[in-house]
Design an enzyme around this catalytic site. Structure first.
Site, PDB file in Angstrom:
ATOM      1  N   CYS A  27     -25.109  29.183 -55.815  1.00  0.00           N
ATOM      2  CA  CYS A  27     -24.010  29.043 -56.768  1.00  0.00           C
ATOM      3  C   CYS A  27     -22.751  29.550 -56.057  1.00  0.00           C
ATOM      4  CB  CYS A  27     -24.332  29.877 -58.002  1.00  0.00           C
ATOM      5  SG  CYS A  27     -23.144  29.703 -59.330  1.00  0.00           S
ATOM      6  N   CYS A  66     -13.382  30.488 -42.217  1.00  0.00           N
ATOM      7  CA  CYS A  66     -13.515  30.292 -40.766  1.00  0.00           C
ATOM      8  C   CYS A  66     -13.846  28.860 -40.359  1.00  0.00           C
ATOM      9  CB  CYS A  66     -14.567  31.245 -40.193  1.00  0.00           C
ATOM     10  SG  CYS A  66     -16.271  30.748 -40.530  1.00  0.00           S
ATOM     11  N   CYS A 115     -20.961  33.785 -45.648  1.00  0.00           N
ATOM     12  CA  CYS A 115     -20.874  33.020 -44.403  1.00  0.00           C
ATOM     13  C   CYS A 115     -21.377  33.914 -43.279  1.00  0.00           C
ATOM     14  CB  CYS A 115     -19.425  32.614 -44.133  1.00  0.00           C
ATOM     15  SG  CYS A 115     -19.186  31.865 -42.505  1.00  0.00           S
TER      16      CYS A 115
END
Ligand code: FE
Length: 133
Positions: free
Chosen positions: A120, A51, A97
């Site tokens: 990570c 996005c 996210c």
């Protein structure tokens, strides 16, 4: 599957490469030392490959030796969501996210100062944007 309200699944499939789709939308992992950013040292921001949301700064990137881009902190408190992940016989913390719900990687409590955290992250989940100065 994480609920996402910025795109439909068909849109994600159309917009992302098969590898990105597998990692971002199906919680996949790229093989260590194969991604674009594990050994990347330019100054700028790493954004969500799905996005475009800015997620990490190069200032908090460190060499973890794992073969995945690693950060000790997210860009800000709202950028990255964390969720318990009990798949594959382990209890880990998944990093997502926050804006689009895409899978980024995992968070471990063995990072360097000042936070002691290690994000990570799959290179395939990121898109680097160089600082304009
Ligand atoms: Fe995103």
């Amino acid at each position: 599957m994480t609920v996402d309200n910025t795109r439909t699944d068909a849109q994600w499939r159309a917009e992302l490469s098969p590898e990105q789709y597998r990692i971002l939308r199906e919680h996949g992992t790229e093989p260590a030392f194969t991604g674009e950013y594990w050994d990347h040292h330019e100054v700028g921001e790493y954004c969500c490959a799905a996005c475009g949301e800015p997620l990490f700064s190069s200032r908090t990137k460190f060499d973890s030796g794992t073969g995945w881009p690693s950060f000790y902190q997210a860009l800000n408190a709202d950028a990255v969501a964390e969720k318990t992940d009990s798949t594959h016989g382990m209890v880990r913390v998944e990093a997502l996210c926050r804006r689009c719900g895409s899978h980024l990687g995992h968070v471990f409590p063995d990072g360097p100062a000042p936070t002691g955290m290690r994000y990570c992250i799959n290179s395939a989940s990121l898109r680097f944007q160089k600082n304009q100065d």
